[in-house]
Design a protein around this motif. Structure first.
Motif, PDB file in Angstrom:
ATOM      1  N   ALA A 143       0.581  -1.679   0.206  1.00 28.51           N
ATOM      2  CA  ALA A 143       0.122  -0.156  -0.685  1.00 28.51           C
ATOM      3  C   ALA A 143       0.993   1.405  -0.062  1.00 28.51           C
ATOM      4  O   ALA A 143       0.486   2.015  -0.922  1.00 28.51           O
ATOM      5  CB  ALA A 143      -1.193   0.047   1.278  1.00 28.51           C
ATOM      6  N   SER A 144       1.663   1.422   0.982  1.00 30.35           N
ATOM      7  CA  SER A 144       3.385   2.848   0.788  1.00 30.35           C
ATOM      8  C   SER A 144       3.452   2.750  -0.397  1.00 30.35           C
ATOM      9  O   SER A 144       3.193   4.151  -1.251  1.00 30.35           O
ATOM     10  CB  SER A 144       3.397   2.456   1.659  1.00 30.35           C
ATOM     11  N   ALA A 145       3.871   2.055  -0.987  1.00 28.00           N
ATOM     12  CA  ALA A 145       4.839   1.495  -2.509  1.00 28.00           C
ATOM     13  C   ALA A 145       3.854   2.416  -3.468  1.00 28.00           C
ATOM     14  O   ALA A 145       3.781   3.445  -4.102  1.00 28.00           O
ATOM     15  CB  ALA A 145       5.364   0.166  -2.596  1.00 28.00           C
ATOM     16  N   VAL A 146       2.431   1.790  -3.529  1.00 32.34           N
ATOM     17  CA  VAL A 146       1.216   1.805  -4.405  1.00 32.34           C
ATOM     18  C   VAL A 146       0.649   3.699  -4.156  1.00 32.34           C
ATOM     19  O   VAL A 146       0.673   4.506  -5.326  1.00 32.34           O
ATOM     20  CB  VAL A 146      -0.327   1.068  -3.682  1.00 32.34           C
ATOM     21  N   ALA A 147       0.954   4.126  -3.118  1.00 33.68           N
ATOM     22  CA  ALA A 147       0.667   5.022  -2.807  1.00 33.68           C
ATOM     23  C   ALA A 147       1.764   6.043  -3.294  1.00 33.68           C
ATOM     24  O   ALA A 147       1.913   7.727  -3.987  1.00 33.68           O
ATOM     25  CB  ALA A 147       0.397   5.974  -1.422  1.00 33.68           C
ATOM     26  N   ALA A 148       3.253   6.088  -2.989  1.00 32.61           N
ATOM     27  CA  ALA A 148       4.756   6.693  -3.529  1.00 32.61           C
ATOM     28  C   ALA A 148       3.954   6.555  -5.603  1.00 32.61           C
ATOM     29  O   ALA A 148       4.570   8.327  -5.677  1.00 32.61           O
ATOM     30  CB  ALA A 148       5.588   5.996  -2.601  1.00 32.61           C
ATOM     31  N   ILE A 149       4.070   5.824  -5.971  1.00 33.40           N
ATOM     32  CA  ILE A 149       3.793   5.539  -7.646  1.00 33.40           C
ATOM     33  C   ILE A 149       2.432   6.464  -7.631  1.00 33.40           C
ATOM     34  O   ILE A 149       2.998   7.460  -8.920  1.00 33.40           O
ATOM     35  CB  ILE A 149       3.166   3.803  -7.998  1.00 33.40           C
TER      36      ILE A 149
END
Length: 555
Positions: free
Chosen positions: A448-454
């Protein structure tokens, strides 16, 4: 061990006759090579021979063996010997045999490594010296570098304990953090320097330009194309400020002056840093022209080490040259973040540069241009991460304008040139709309954190492109930049039992499967699935008259 000093050899602080200098004058002449009879060490010796031959240099081989460590471990294991050896005579006999191995055997092995290296040097007319210290291997290499007056250390990324997917070994990592000279790390034992272009990564630092000078000398010596890249990340602060905005209270936002800080970063990052990095590339072209080398330059955007690694793969580079520390280094830093990440992830050999080169124009500016107190105070308001680069840019602007004193007004003039949107004409950004295709693509990463940054980086890319909505093309670069799946120790051990002639194919299939299924770690279970699929494919090939299977059950 006490920490070693970190001297920086600075060259080019005044105009020199660089146009008449030969490539050999800038190549390392005293090379130390770490030996252990591994494929990576053998390649390190081969490349060191090429460099020493071109520069009329010398090579010293070093092989450290830990006799006391082996002796201590044997004594610890005496209690575990089989019963037939655990008699007075049996124990004494084993001790005598082991003592002979330690006192003579390890020395003979070390001499054999040196004999092979000496023969290779003799065949090419290069003088050879020997070092066979006793002790912890990485420590002995570091101490030899500190005491030996060498210009370059060449060693393999892995040694005799190499396993697929391991990246760099512990000796390489420990040495890379401690040596104070140029370091050539061999990552691919089957590939020579010059099998692809040389790529120098610069960031405006003296060590970055030092790596560039080395790349130019190597390019001329090996007759290999030289590329120069500079990478900056215009997306980071967009992500950071949007995440911070979610946790700041209204009162804290006023104290932090959040909107002003966000606006300042947007304008500096979007307009200023790109121009500053382009100026670094322009200066690199001038330095290369003076050295008689044609270079290809490119400005990269994104997380620097990720963008550079992608460029290396795209161009088929054989060697990356980068300063061991960069423009943001503080005193005592052993290795910079981008250098460390690229040491692990670069798809080619890596040259970590310790020597520095201050371009004559920048050196002259430091000596002849002064800043007023008011100008210094104004510069202090620039964000830390950009202050050093902004200082360089303003000094270059002052030189071009013929000024020797930098005032607040001159900073404003430079700002208007570098950041045309700064001030009252700042861009107003409308909310970003996502296309359904981009939405679906951005959600393929399970973290989820990586998705938000992407998502935030994709929005930033769309804004920079002037697009009114986020499309799949804005998302893909950040999906492609995701780190590859990690190999668990158990999976690596299982992979090592796969027959060598198909091991690389199985490894690549496992990594591809992990990427397609968004798995962060390759486990034995995933690997067994891939092996089973490979075995079925081979069986079908065999049944149709092809080659016999190479993956029997259980292997």
């Amino acid at each position: 061990m006490t920490s070693l000093p970190d001297p920086i050899a600075v060259t080019g602080t005044a105009p020199t006759a660089s146009k008449t200098a030969t490539a050999a004058e800038n190549l390392p002449k005293r090379i130390l090579v770490a030996l252990d009879a591994s494929d990576h060490a053998d390649r390190a010796l081969t490349e060191a021979l090429r460099l020493a031959g071109a520069a009329d240099g010398t090579i010293t081989g070093i092989h450290a063996y830990a006799a006391r460590l082996h002796d201590r471990r044997f004594k610890q294991m005496e209690g575990g010997l089989p019963d037939r050896y655990r008699t007075e005579d049996g124990i004494e006999h084993q001790r005598a045999v082991h003592d002979s191995l330690i006192t003579r055997g390890l020395g003979i092995i070390s001499d054999s490594y040196h004999d092979t290296a000496a023969a290779a040097c003799a065949a090419t007319g290069v003088a050879y010296g020997r070092l066979s210290p006793e002790g912890k291997n990485y420590r002995q290499i570091v101490e030899a570098v500190a005491a030996g007056g060498f210009d370059l250390l060449a060693l393999g990324a892995q040694g005799l304990g190499a396993v697929p997917g391991a990246g760099i070994g512990t000796v390489c990592e420990r040495v890379a953090r401690r040596v104070t000279i140029d370091l050539l790390v061999i990552r691919d034992a089957g590939r020579a320097l010059g099998d692809g272009p040389l790529v120098a990564a610069i960031d405006g630092s003296a060590r970055g330009f030092g790596a560039l000078k080395t790349a130019l000398a190597l390019g001329r010596s090996l007759s290999v194309p030289v590329h120069v890249v500079a990478a900056y990340d215009p997306y980071f602060h967009y992500v950071a400020f949007n995440r911070i905005a979610g946790v700041l209270s209204d009162e804290a936002g006023k104290v932090f002056r959040f909107k002003e800080q966000e606006k300042l970063h947007e304008e500096i990052i979007d307009d200023g840093l790109a121009k500053i990095y382009r100026s670094h590339l322009a200066l690199a072209e001038r330095i290369a022209e003076e050295d008689g080398v044609a270079v290809t330059t490119e400005l990269l955007d994104g997380k620097p080490h990720v963008a550079i690694a992608a460029y290396l793969a795209k161009t088929g580079a054989s060697l990356l040259l980068i300063g061991r520390t960069g423009i943001h280094a503080d005193a005592g830093l052993d290795i910079g973040g981008n250098a460390e990440n690229l040491l692990r992830s670069a798809p080619c050999h890596v040259w970590l540069g310790a020597s520095a080169f201050v371009p004559p124009l920048d050196a002259l500016a430091e000596e002849t241009i002064r800043w007023t107190e008011e100008a210094d105070a104004k510069l202090d308001r620039v964000p830390d991460m950009a202050r050093g680069m902004v200082r360089l840019a303003v000094q270059r602007f002052a030189q071009e304008s013929g000024h020797t004193v930098i005032t607040c007004d001159l900073i404003d003039q430079a700002t208007r040139k570098l950041c045309p949107h700064f001030g009252g004409n700042a861009r107003r950004e409308a909310p970003v709309i996502w296309s359904p295709e981009a939405e679906a693509l951005a959600g393929t990463d399970g973290d989820a954190s990586a998705v938000a940054a992407i998502r935030l980086r994709s929005e930033k890319r769309a804004r920079r492109d002037g697009a009114d909505r986020v499309m799949p093309g804005h998302v893909r670069p950040f999906l492609e930049a995701r780190a590859p799946a990690r190999w668990s120790a158990a999976a690596l051990a299982r992979l090592a039992r796969v027959p060598e002639m198909v091991r690389d194919t199985v490894r690549q299939s496992a990594e591809a499967e992990a990427t397609e299924t968004a798995v962060a770690e390759i486990t034995p279970a995933l690997l067994e699935t891939v092996i089973a699929a490979s075995r079925q494919m081979m069986e079908r090939t065999m049944q149709s008259g092809g080659h016999p299977t190479l993956l029997p059950e259980g292997d």
